[in-house]
Design a protein around this motif. Sequence first.
Motif, mmCIF file in Angstrom:
data_model
loop_
_atom_site.group_PDB
_atom_site.id
_atom_site.type_symbol
_atom_site.label_atom_id
_atom_site.label_comp_id
_atom_site.label_asym_id
_atom_site.label_seq_id
_atom_site.Cartn_x
_atom_site.Cartn_y
_atom_site.Cartn_z
ATOM 1 N N THR A 164 0.847 -1.190 0.000
ATOM 2 C CA THR A 164 0.000 0.000 0.000
ATOM 3 C C THR A 164 0.883 1.239 0.000
ATOM 4 O O THR A 164 1.944 1.269 0.620
ATOM 5 C CB THR A 164 -0.932 0.044 1.229
ATOM 6 N N GLU A 165 0.416 2.228 -0.725
ATOM 7 C CA GLU A 165 1.100 3.514 -0.788
ATOM 8 C C GLU A 165 0.046 4.579 -1.035
ATOM 9 O O GLU A 165 -0.754 4.455 -1.971
ATOM 10 C CB GLU A 165 2.124 3.498 -1.920
ATOM 11 N N ARG A 166 0.032 5.581 -0.178
ATOM 12 C CA ARG A 166 -0.964 6.655 -0.269
ATOM 13 C C ARG A 166 -2.388 6.104 -0.273
ATOM 14 O O ARG A 166 -3.223 6.488 -1.095
ATOM 15 C CB ARG A 166 -0.720 7.523 -1.487
ATOM 16 N N GLN A 167 -2.632 5.151 0.584
ATOM 17 C CA GLN A 167 -3.936 4.520 0.795
ATOM 18 C C GLN A 167 -4.465 3.783 -0.435
ATOM 19 O O GLN A 167 -5.667 3.577 -0.579
ATOM 20 C CB GLN A 167 -4.953 5.539 1.278
ATOM 21 N N LYS A 168 -3.556 3.369 -1.323
ATOM 22 C CA LYS A 168 -3.945 2.559 -2.474
ATOM 23 C C LYS A 168 -3.075 1.313 -2.505
ATOM 24 O O LYS A 168 -1.921 1.342 -2.111
ATOM 25 C CB LYS A 168 -3.781 3.341 -3.773
ATOM 26 N N HIS A 201 -1.034 -1.619 -4.474
ATOM 27 C CA HIS A 201 -0.299 -1.815 -5.712
ATOM 28 C C HIS A 201 0.307 -3.208 -5.739
ATOM 29 O O HIS A 201 0.685 -3.751 -4.708
ATOM 30 C CB HIS A 201 0.832 -0.791 -5.848
ATOM 31 N N SER A 240 1.442 -3.103 5.722
ATOM 32 C CA SER A 240 1.265 -2.523 4.396
ATOM 33 C C SER A 240 1.923 -3.315 3.276
ATOM 34 O O SER A 240 2.004 -2.833 2.154
ATOM 35 C CB SER A 240 1.820 -1.093 4.389
#
Length: 93
Positions: free
Chosen positions: A10-14, A16, A48
């Motif tokens: 997860t990165e910036r609440q998305k 991947h 994450s």
Amino acid sequence: ETKDIMRIFTERQKVHLQTKSGIYPVRYRLYELEEKLDNQVFVRISNSEIVNVRMITKRDISIAGTIGVILNGNIKTYASRSNVTKIKKLFGI
């Protein structure tokens, strides 16, 4: 295919998904993917991130008790302290 997945993070609440060919957005949540993937191949190393254990080229265990993981393509990430015991058990440490 799942064998090509290096890690899911997860990165910036998305969420991947990363393969050798690139990084792609995923519509599922991390916990949903964790339930669907083979837990012998994919392990959650932090809140994450999920990594493919077959893509791990090196692991670095520090004196402080943290575990650094290097994946194919020289991608470096770290296991959270709450998952260190699970990771050590997986690697037979």
